[in-house]
Design a protein around this motif. Structure first.
Motif, PDB file in Angstrom:
ATOM      1  N   LEU A 154       0.834  -1.204   0.000  1.00  8.46           N
ATOM      2  CA  LEU A 154       0.000   0.000   0.000  1.00  8.46           C
ATOM      3  C   LEU A 154       0.866   1.251   0.000  1.00  8.46           C
ATOM      4  O   LEU A 154       1.974   1.264   0.555  1.00  8.46           O
ATOM      5  N   PHE A 155       0.351   2.293  -0.615  1.00  2.87           N
ATOM      6  CA  PHE A 155       1.004   3.609  -0.625  1.00  2.87           C
ATOM      7  C   PHE A 155       1.068   4.162   0.795  1.00  2.87           C
ATOM      8  O   PHE A 155       0.105   4.078   1.551  1.00  2.87           O
ATOM      9  N   ALA A 156       2.228   4.777   1.156  1.00  2.00           N
ATOM     10  CA  ALA A 156       2.426   5.225   2.542  1.00  2.00           C
ATOM     11  C   ALA A 156       2.407   6.740   2.685  1.00  2.00           C
ATOM     12  O   ALA A 156       2.839   7.277   3.704  1.00  2.00           O
ATOM     13  N   GLY A 157       1.944   7.467   1.663  1.00  2.00           N
ATOM     14  CA  GLY A 157       1.749   8.896   1.843  1.00  2.00           C
ATOM     15  C   GLY A 157       2.701   9.806   1.118  1.00  2.00           C
ATOM     16  O   GLY A 157       2.428  11.005   0.967  1.00  2.00           O
ATOM     17  N   TYR A 158       3.848   9.268   0.649  1.00  2.00           N
ATOM     18  CA  TYR A 158       4.776  10.112  -0.108  1.00  2.00           C
ATOM     19  C   TYR A 158       4.981   9.519  -1.493  1.00  2.00           C
ATOM     20  O   TYR A 158       5.278   8.320  -1.638  1.00  2.00           O
ATOM     21  N   GLY A 159       4.853  10.327  -2.520  1.00  2.00           N
ATOM     22  CA  GLY A 159       5.102   9.871  -3.876  1.00  2.00           C
ATOM     23  C   GLY A 159       5.478  11.032  -4.781  1.00  2.00           C
ATOM     24  O   GLY A 159       4.906  12.123  -4.674  1.00  2.00           O
ATOM     25  N   LYS A 160       6.439  10.810  -5.655  1.00  2.00           N
ATOM     26  CA  LYS A 160       6.909  11.889  -6.524  1.00  2.00           C
ATOM     27  C   LYS A 160       7.411  11.299  -7.842  1.00  2.00           C
ATOM     28  O   LYS A 160       8.089  10.275  -7.863  1.00  2.00           O
ATOM     29  N   ARG A 161       7.052  11.959  -8.943  1.00  2.00           N
ATOM     30  CA  ARG A 161       7.563  11.551 -10.248  1.00  2.00           C
ATOM     31  C   ARG A 161       8.916  12.220 -10.500  1.00  2.00           C
ATOM     32  O   ARG A 161       9.094  13.399 -10.181  1.00  2.00           O
ATOM     33  N   LEU A 162       9.839  11.463 -11.053  1.00  5.55           N
ATOM     34  CA  LEU A 162      11.190  11.947 -11.301  1.00  5.55           C
ATOM     35  C   LEU A 162      11.526  11.817 -12.784  1.00  5.55           C
ATOM     36  O   LEU A 162      10.823  11.146 -13.539  1.00  5.55           O
ATOM     37  N   GLY A 163      12.637  12.423 -13.172  1.00  3.57           N
ATOM     38  CA  GLY A 163      13.087  12.316 -14.559  1.00  3.57           C
ATOM     39  C   GLY A 163      12.631  13.496 -15.376  1.00  3.57           C
ATOM     40  O   GLY A 163      11.730  14.259 -14.982  1.00  3.57           O
ATOM     41  N   LYS A 164      13.222  13.642 -16.548  1.00  5.00           N
ATOM     42  CA  LYS A 164      12.950  14.788 -17.420  1.00  5.00           C
ATOM     43  C   LYS A 164      11.467  14.921 -17.748  1.00  5.00           C
ATOM     44  O   LYS A 164      10.896  16.024 -17.770  1.00  5.00           O
ATOM     45  N   ASN A 165      10.825  13.771 -17.979  1.00  4.07           N
ATOM     46  CA  ASN A 165       9.404  13.785 -18.336  1.00  4.07           C
ATOM     47  C   ASN A 165       8.527  13.096 -17.286  1.00  4.07           C
ATOM     48  O   ASN A 165       7.423  12.633 -17.594  1.00  4.07           O
ATOM     49  N   GLY A 166       9.074  13.005 -16.071  1.00  5.57           N
ATOM     50  CA  GLY A 166       8.309  12.363 -14.999  1.00  5.57           C
ATOM     51  C   GLY A 166       8.123  10.883 -15.214  1.00  5.57           C
ATOM     52  O   GLY A 166       7.148  10.285 -14.743  1.00  5.57           O
ATOM     53  N   GLU A 167       9.077  10.250 -15.928  1.00  8.12           N
ATOM     54  CA  GLU A 167       8.903   8.843 -16.288  1.00  8.12           C
ATOM     55  C   GLU A 167       9.183   7.871 -15.132  1.00  8.12           C
ATOM     56  O   GLU A 167       8.748   6.723 -15.161  1.00  8.12           O
ATOM     57  N   HIS A 168       9.928   8.330 -14.122  1.00 10.75           N
ATOM     58  CA  HIS A 168      10.272   7.460 -13.001  1.00 10.75           C
ATOM     59  C   HIS A 168       9.451   7.839 -11.761  1.00 10.75           C
ATOM     60  O   HIS A 168       8.836   8.906 -11.708  1.00 10.75           O
ATOM     61  N   LEU A 169       9.516   6.977 -10.776  1.00  5.89           N
ATOM     62  CA  LEU A 169       8.672   7.166  -9.604  1.00  5.89           C
ATOM     63  C   LEU A 169       9.428   6.843  -8.326  1.00  5.89           C
ATOM     64  O   LEU A 169      10.112   5.822  -8.232  1.00  5.89           O
ATOM     65  N   LYS A 170       9.327   7.726  -7.349  1.00  5.50           N
ATOM     66  CA  LYS A 170       9.871   7.477  -6.016  1.00  5.50           C
ATOM     67  C   LYS A 170       8.718   7.617  -5.021  1.00  5.50           C
ATOM     68  O   LYS A 170       7.973   8.603  -5.057  1.00  5.50           O
ATOM     69  N   PHE A 171       8.558   6.612  -4.153  1.00  4.05           N
ATOM     70  CA  PHE A 171       7.444   6.672  -3.214  1.00  4.05           C
ATOM     71  C   PHE A 171       7.721   5.782  -1.997  1.00  4.05           C
ATOM     72  O   PHE A 171       8.627   4.956  -2.005  1.00  4.05           O
ATOM     73  N   ASP A 172       6.933   5.979  -0.954  1.00  2.00           N
ATOM     74  CA  ASP A 172       7.010   5.167   0.250  1.00  2.00           C
ATOM     75  C   ASP A 172       5.840   4.186   0.269  1.00  2.00           C
ATOM     76  O   ASP A 172       4.745   4.495  -0.224  1.00  2.00           O
ATOM     77  N   LEU A 173       6.111   2.996   0.850  1.00  2.15           N
ATOM     78  CA  LEU A 173       5.048   1.986   0.895  1.00  2.15           C
ATOM     79  C   LEU A 173       5.189   1.109   2.130  1.00  2.15           C
ATOM     80  O   LEU A 173       6.230   1.080   2.776  1.00  2.15           O
ATOM     81  N   PHE A 174       4.131   0.386   2.451  1.00  2.00           N
ATOM     82  CA  PHE A 174       4.140  -0.618   3.510  1.00  2.00           C
ATOM     83  C   PHE A 174       3.245  -1.756   3.044  1.00  2.00           C
ATOM     84  O   PHE A 174       2.660  -1.692   1.951  1.00  2.00           O
ATOM     85  N   SER A 175       3.140  -2.814   3.831  1.00  3.50           N
ATOM     86  CA  SER A 175       2.285  -3.928   3.433  1.00  3.50           C
ATOM     87  C   SER A 175       1.196  -4.150   4.469  1.00  3.50           C
ATOM     88  O   SER A 175       1.292  -3.679   5.612  1.00  3.50           O
ATOM     89  N   VAL A 176       0.174  -4.886   4.091  1.00  2.00           N
ATOM     90  CA  VAL A 176      -0.986  -5.121   4.954  1.00  2.00           C
ATOM     91  C   VAL A 176      -0.572  -5.768   6.266  1.00  2.00           C
ATOM     92  O   VAL A 176      -1.114  -5.458   7.336  1.00  2.00           O
ATOM     93  N   ASP A 177       0.419  -6.700   6.207  1.00  2.00           N
ATOM     94  CA  ASP A 177       0.802  -7.439   7.419  1.00  2.00           C
ATOM     95  C   ASP A 177       1.972  -6.807   8.174  1.00  2.00           C
ATOM     96  O   ASP A 177       2.508  -7.389   9.108  1.00  2.00           O
TER      97      ASP A 177
END
Length: 567
Positions: free
Chosen positions: A492-515
């Motif tokens: 699951l998404f943990a609240g932080y996410g940002k697109r990176l790269g010249k055209n926003g092609e990459h992704l950096k984000f925080d996550l956790f799991s259900v368990d």
């Protein structure tokens, strides 16, 4: 293109429990070791604690004694010696290694790298003529020569001896050299068969070091060159290669030679790994031979003067930039040509006479990634003969398919996944037909779809500090010891996410799991457009675990290789 997820099979539970108990580790780590052929305490100890004491005696290699005696004779009689090598990273590092070693004990020495375009791969008659013109009576060829029967005979006529140090498969008959050092010789009982060309060169200087009773520090200071060759030539990082790569990386990170130090990215210094060599250092060294002349690379790698080294680095960086521009331009043209095809095929074959010969192999790799089918990229060479680079897909033997077209080819060589050949232009239409037929006959439906092999499934709860410490010791990664890929479900998404790269092609984000509520930082290349869905939906991920070094800090990061949403 979506990928099939394939979970590797497990070893027997009894075997895994035994390994777990002996090593006091988690089942998932025991499984990773088992997949690498490590099934007891002793083999695990050698894996986790590579030692230079585990290097094999170089004199176990067939003809090593003859090679050492001939070099000793040359030194005693003040003969001129030429160190000869191929123009790729393995060849240039091998030449630099042997040249630097001999230079410390002998002065009548030179090196020679053939011109990629005028002389082609391997030992050339031009190189032998250069030796004859300069009163050289001994040539040490590295990373090439194992099939240079005709050239060695030509050299013999000019009273020039050869020592061949190679790692490629020999032909039916070996060249009549003074010594042929190649662990892949049928009559060679050397215990490890997968050395790089530079690795074979290292065994030669290791033998010389023993013969001359010199300090081993003299020898081990050159291991940064061996590590670069192992990474760039994509040889298995197992056995002796694992030892050489481990200690070579230590030299590269603590006290690299001047030329390599100047090629290292500033932000990675002190933390260079195999991947950094493959994607950061090797392309720059290769650019010299692809665009200009690989002699520039050897001059840089053997340079001891900062000002001179800076000059070569500047030149090589410019050549690498030029190589990138040419590569991207040709790739765009090739993609446009393939985009016009209306017929569904099992191969990609493209040709333009003006394409640069030095980068068509890179272009073939890019096209294979895009269309995922065996690919041939042609350009025009000398005398209106076409030259081609071939790349394959996982599990498909492209060399075997080329053999079915051999009657159309002038020369060809290579292996299962990559090859090269030359051919008269008049045969192009027939080759297209015949190669398509050969591939279509043998390719199966599974091979047409890319797959991703997953080592094991784990929960985020298993990623503890102890787990990470042990996993870190699996390095250096490479063929037959790849960076493990893990599957974790219900993320699951943990609240932080940002697109990176010249055209926003990459992704950096925080996550956790259900368990598990433990939050991890993740990087996902070429998945930037998925951010809106990641924020809203449950998903499964396939990933590797890596250390990210940023502004003097180190933290754990998940490198996501693939992602599936539940809906």
């Amino acid at each position: 293109m979506s990928k099939r997820w394939v979970l590797k099979s497990k070893s027997s539970s009894n075997q895994l429990r035994k390994l777990q108990t002996e090593l006091h580790i988690e089942e998932s780590l025991a499984l990773l070791l088992s997949q690498r052929g490590i099934d007891d305490f002793d083999s695990a100890k050698k894996f986790f604690r590579p030692s230079l004491d585990d290097l094999h005696d170089p004199f176990l290699m067939k003809d090593m004694q003859s090679a050492v005696e001939r070099i000793e004779k040359a030194i005693n009689q003040s003969e001129n010696i030429m160190v000869y090598g191929d123009y790729d990273v393995d060849g240039t590092t091998a030449v630099s290694l042997v040249y630097l070693y001999l230079k410390q004990i002998y002065s009548n020495l030179t090196f020679y790298i053939p011109d990629r375009y005028k002389e082609g791969y391997g030992v050339s008659k031009d190189g032998i003529d250069f030796a004859a013109d300069n009163n050289i009576h001994l040539i040490i060829s590295l990373d090439c020569g194992i099939k240079a029967n005709e050239q060695v005979e030509y050299a013999r006529q000019k009273n020039i001896d050869f020592i061949i140090a190679d790692h490629h498969l020999p032909g039916e008959n070996l060249p009549r050299a003074v010594a042929v050092l190649d662990a892949k010789r049928k009559d060679c009982s050397y215990p490890y068969k997968e050395l790089s060309g530079c690795g074979v060169g290292f065994k030669l200087i290791q033998a010389l070091n023993t013969k001359f009773h010199l300090d081993k520090k003299f020898l081990y200071a050159l291991l940064d060159l061996v590590a670069v060759s192992i990474a760039a030539d994509i040889v298995p990082i197992t056995g002796e290669n694992r030892v050489l790569a481990t200690y070579g990386l230590k030299v590269l990170n603590k006290k690299p030679r001047l030329g390599l130090a100047m090629l290292l990215p500033q932000e990675k210094k002190g933390n260079i790994n195999i991947s950094d060599i493959v994607f950061g250092i090797a392309p720059k060294i290769n650019a010299a031979g692809r665009i200009h002349h690989a002699t520039d690379a050897v001059k840089l790698l053997t340079c001891e003067n900062s000002l001179t080294a800076r000059k070569y680095v500047s030149q090589i960086n410019k050549l690498n930039t030029q190589r990138k521009n040419i590569d991207h331009s040709i790739t765009d043209e090739a993609l446009a040509l393939l985009g016009k095809e209306t017929e569904k095929k099992n191969t990609s074959i493209v040709y333009q006479p003006h394409w640069h010969k030095g980068v068509i192999g890179i272009v073939a790799s890019r096209l294979t990634e895009t269309y995922y089918r065996p690919t041939v990229v042609f350009t025009k060479g000398e005398d209106n003969v076409l030259v081609a680079s071939v790349r394959s897909i996982k599990g498909f033997d492209v060399y075997e398919a080329l053999e079915e077209c051999s009657d159309l080819l002038e020369r060809f060589g290579g292996h299962m996944y990559a090859a090269g050949f030359s051919m008269k232009e008049v045969h192009l239409p027939e080759f297209q037909r015949k190669f398509e037929k050969a591939v279509s006959k043998k390719i199966n439906s599974h091979q047409k779809n890319p797959s991703i092999e997953i080592d094991t499934e784990i929960s985020f709860k298993e990623i503890t500090p102890k787990f990470l410490r042990i996993l870190h010791q699996f390095q250096p990664y490479g063929p037959e010891n790849l960076n493990p890929l893990f599957l974790t479900q219900n993320a699951l998404f943990a609240g932080y996410g940002k697109r990176l790269g010249k055209n926003g092609e990459h992704l950096k984000f925080d996550l956790f799991s259900v368990d598990s509520k433990q939050i991890f930082s993740a990087i996902a290349f070429n998945m930037g457009e998925l951010l809106p869905r990641i924020k809203e939906e449950l998903f499964d991920i396939v990933y590797s675990i890596e250390e990210n070094h940023w502004q003097g800090k180190t933290y754990t990061q998940l490198n996501i290789k693939d992602l599936r949403f539940h809906n």
